[in-house]
Design an enzyme around this catalytic site. Structure first.
Site, PDB file in Angstrom:
ATOM      1  N   ARG A 178      -1.376 -12.771  -3.145  1.00 14.62           N
ATOM      2  CA  ARG A 178      -0.506 -13.459  -2.357  1.00 14.62           C
ATOM      3  C   ARG A 178      -0.761 -14.749  -1.865  1.00 14.62           C
ATOM      4  O   ARG A 178       0.435 -15.666  -1.833  1.00 14.62           O
ATOM      5  CB  ARG A 178      -0.664 -12.749  -0.740  1.00 14.62           C
ATOM      6  N   ASP A 347      -2.391   2.421  -5.596  1.00 20.74           N
ATOM      7  CA  ASP A 347      -1.922   3.067  -4.152  1.00 20.74           C
ATOM      8  C   ASP A 347      -0.594   2.677  -4.126  1.00 20.74           C
ATOM      9  O   ASP A 347       0.030   1.728  -4.790  1.00 20.74           O
ATOM     10  CB  ASP A 347      -2.663   2.380  -2.924  1.00 20.74           C
ATOM     11  N   GLU A 348       0.452   3.110  -3.086  1.00 23.84           N
ATOM     12  CA  GLU A 348       1.799   3.048  -2.546  1.00 23.84           C
ATOM     13  C   GLU A 348       2.570   2.673  -3.744  1.00 23.84           C
ATOM     14  O   GLU A 348       3.363   1.422  -3.804  1.00 23.84           O
ATOM     15  CB  GLU A 348       1.394   1.434  -1.735  1.00 23.84           C
ATOM     16  N   TRP A 414      -8.879   3.880   2.808  1.00 26.74           N
ATOM     17  CA  TRP A 414      -8.167   2.544   3.495  1.00 26.74           C
ATOM     18  C   TRP A 414      -7.179   2.823   4.466  1.00 26.74           C
ATOM     19  O   TRP A 414      -7.353   2.142   5.486  1.00 26.74           O
ATOM     20  CB  TRP A 414      -7.562   1.859   2.430  1.00 26.74           C
TER      21      TRP A 414
END
Length: 630
Positions: A178, A347-348, A414
């Site tokens: 990021r 993930d996600e 998480w």
């Protein structure tokens, strides 16, 4: 008689100042709290004649002693040589146990400080290193200075310490996708965490917003995927690239950079666990190689999140070239990183792309899978085989999947600890990093004053975290970590600010026996360490001092304001008239406050030991009304 009285008086004159100085020495404040320690009379003084002595048989580990010499040399200005000769007066001695002490393990140590010498013993060099961190904390805060300090007595209180960690995995994670942080920032961060006995650096190297590791067989990953258009402000408000706008924001670590950082970490007994996050979170990868997505359409790396159907950030699992290219990535990672784990994310995943992809649907049918959820399990298992073929263990974020996880996959729990508990009981190794206790991107103070994209994780929340719930299989819980996602973290000072002091509390959580941890005892020790961070030019937050403002309603439905604090021993002063309160304003006495007619804001500030601490909290009463306790 007169002569005897004179002698007594003479010695009193000499002794009283020394006794006063001894009694005036600051209390011992160690983080993390050791397994056991006992203060003793007197102190050891570091002078221009002090040497660090290493037994000749342990000369292969002189690097640890040299790190201590450098730490001491900077603030004191003394040469502090490292020698292999025995019997130096006033020496700091490091010795490995000829017969290992079982309870100390590879990271435990004993530290004996007397007025005559310092003796550090351990089974392995890692134990020396952690003893040194304790030893440095016994020195005045100026010992952490980045330049020479004059006028300071470098005295170490006499003490006996025996210590060893609760967990093997004591980690911090930094997301460099990021926002990119140069290698010198990463090195400084490694220094900071190692000083508090944190030993695992989880390096989140790729995500939608940037690819940060050089893969020589896939050069476009850093030519294209490492760069995006510059944006400043709130993450959720970042706009898409404009036509023709140059992608100039970003960067990446060359393989030589990574080797340098790995060696730097190893000197400090920190293991680096690299993460390449797939098959979701892959926009930077797909922007570099569009053929790896289901849509196979050109993409651009974004500053913000790609929550747009046209922004494909999920790899195509029906395409064999996806696995061919990922094998190249993980082959080079395995060659670069000496640690036992490679982290593949996992993930996600937005499975709607797979639901509409003919290739993915063909894969589901060919493999006898039920749906796209089981396709994610197929991906995990296939990638696990690839990673294991490189001689590494595979790790990923815990996901509750119908098809389960790869058989030998270690997981990071998480969302909460339920996934970690379940995985540990199924035989998976687990690192606990539940968001509401360990996510360091969550804001630390009043949400009205913060720009965090999610929610709050206060200092006390991190400290009250126990990585080993009763329901888990303890033999499979490796430990825990704090995780710092960097959507709102654009530079080094903010990186430090979000980590410390919450990182200090996690360091104690992961090292200190659970039975020895007490929040009220931790706070004054934490306060003693804040000057150390200042001396080292490390930024930190003081939000734990600040008033927490909420509200209740009485039986008539009238709102009353409530002030509270994370810590004991703070006085809170307030005003409703929009002036800035200080200690001459009304002091909060623990009872809900009536709101004066016409008031539109409340301001409150904390004092500790007669001094203002933290920020003044200024809230509109309309915001306070949203916080009425039910």
């Amino acid at each position: 008689m007169k002569r005897s009285l004179f002698v007594v008086c003479f010695w009193l004159v000499l002794w009283l100042p020394l006794a006063a100085q001894e009694n005036a020495r600051p209390p011992i404040a160690l983080i993390p709290e050791p397994v056991s320690w006992q203060a003793k009379p007197g102190s050891f003084r570091i002078t221009s004649k002090t040497v660090i002595e290493v037994a000749a048989r342990d000369a292969a580990h002189l690097g640890v002693a040299r790190l201590l010499a450098q730490r001491l040399r900077v603030p004191t200005g003394y040469p502090v040589p490292v020698v292999k000769t025995k019997g130096n007066v006033g020496a700091i001695r490091l010795a490995l146990n000829a017969t290992p002490v079982a309870r100390l393990g590879q990271e435990g140590y004993t530290l004996e400080v007397s007025p005559q010498q310092v003796l550090i013993t351990a089974n392995a060099p890692a134990g020396w290193f952690y003893a040194i961190q304790t030893f440095m904390q016994l020195l005045p805060p100026a010992a952490e200075s980045v330049k020479k300090v004059t006028g300071t007595a470098w005295a170490v209180p006499a003490i006996s310490v025996e210590d060893y960690p609760r967990f093997a995995w004591r980690g911090l994670m930094v997301d460099v996708s990021r926002h990119f942080f140069p290698k010198e920032v990463i090195k400084s961060y490694l220094d900071q965490m190692a000083r508090y006995k944190l030993n695992t650096f989880h390096w989140h190297l790729t995500d939608n917003q940037g690819w940060r590791v050089e893969i020589k067989s896939l050069p476009k990953l850093t030519e294209v995927g490492a760069w995006r258009v510059p944006r400043t402000g709130y993450w959720k408000g970042f706009t898409a690239p404009e036509p023709g706008e140059a992608a100039t924001d970003g960067g990446f670590y060359s393989q030589e950079d990574i080797k340098e950082i790995i060696a730097y970490a190893a000197e400090r007994f920190v293991t680096i666990v690299p993460e390449v996050d797939v098959p979701g979170h892959s926009l930077a990868l797909i922007a570099s190689y569009p053929n790896l997505s289901c849509t196979q359409t050109p993409q651009q790396v974004l500053a913000g999140d790609p929550w747009n159907p046209k922004r494909t950030n999920v790899l195509c699992i029906g395409n064999d070239s996806t696995f061919t290219e990922l094998e190249k990535v993980f082959t080079e990672l395995a060659q670069l990183f000496p640690g036992e784990y490679l982290h593949m994310g996992g993930d996600e995943v937005t499975r709607t792309y797979w639901d509409k992809c003919a290739k993915c649907q063909k894969r589901i049918k060919a493999e006898g899978l039920k749906n796209s959820e089981e396709l994610q399990t197929y991906f995990l298992k296939r990638m696990a085989r690839i990673i294991e073929s490189k001689g590494k263990k595979v790790m990923g974020w815990y996901e509750k999947l119908e098809g389960g996880l790869a058989p030998n996959m270690a997981v990071m729990s998480w969302k909460d600890m339920k996934g970690g508990i379940a995985a540990s009981n199924l035989g998976h190794k687990v690192v606990m990093t539940p968001a509401f206790h360990t996510y360091l991107d969550f804001y630390q103070g009043d949400p009205f004053l913060e720009n965090g994209p999610f929610t709050v994780t206060r200092l006390s929340s991190t400290y009250n975290f126990d990585p080993l719930p009763q329901e888990a299989n303890p033999s499979n819980v490796l430990g825990g970590q704090g995780s710092l996602w960097t959507e709102q973290v654009a530079h080094e000072r903010k990186l430090q600010f979000m980590t410390w002091p919450r990182g200090l509390s996690l360091a104690e959580v992961f090292w200190t026996p659970q039975a020895k941890r007490q929040w009220d005892a931790f706070v004054p020790r934490l306060e003693a360490h804040l000057p150390r961070l200042e001396a080292a030019h490390v930024n930190y937050a003081t939000h734990f001092y600040e008033p927490i403002i909420s509200a209740v309603k009485d039986s008539a439905g009238v709102m009353k304001v409530v002030l509270s604090s994370e810590i004991k021993g703070v006085d809170m002063y307030y005003t409703f008239d929009d002036s800035n309160p200080d200690k001459f304003y009304p002091k909060y006495q623990g009872k809900p406050l009536d709101v004066p007619k016409g008031a539109h804001h409340i301001r409150a500030i904390s004092y500790r030991h007669g001094k203002p601490v933290g920020r003044e909290i200024n809230l509109p009463l309309t915001e306070v009304e949203k916080r009425v306790r039910k």
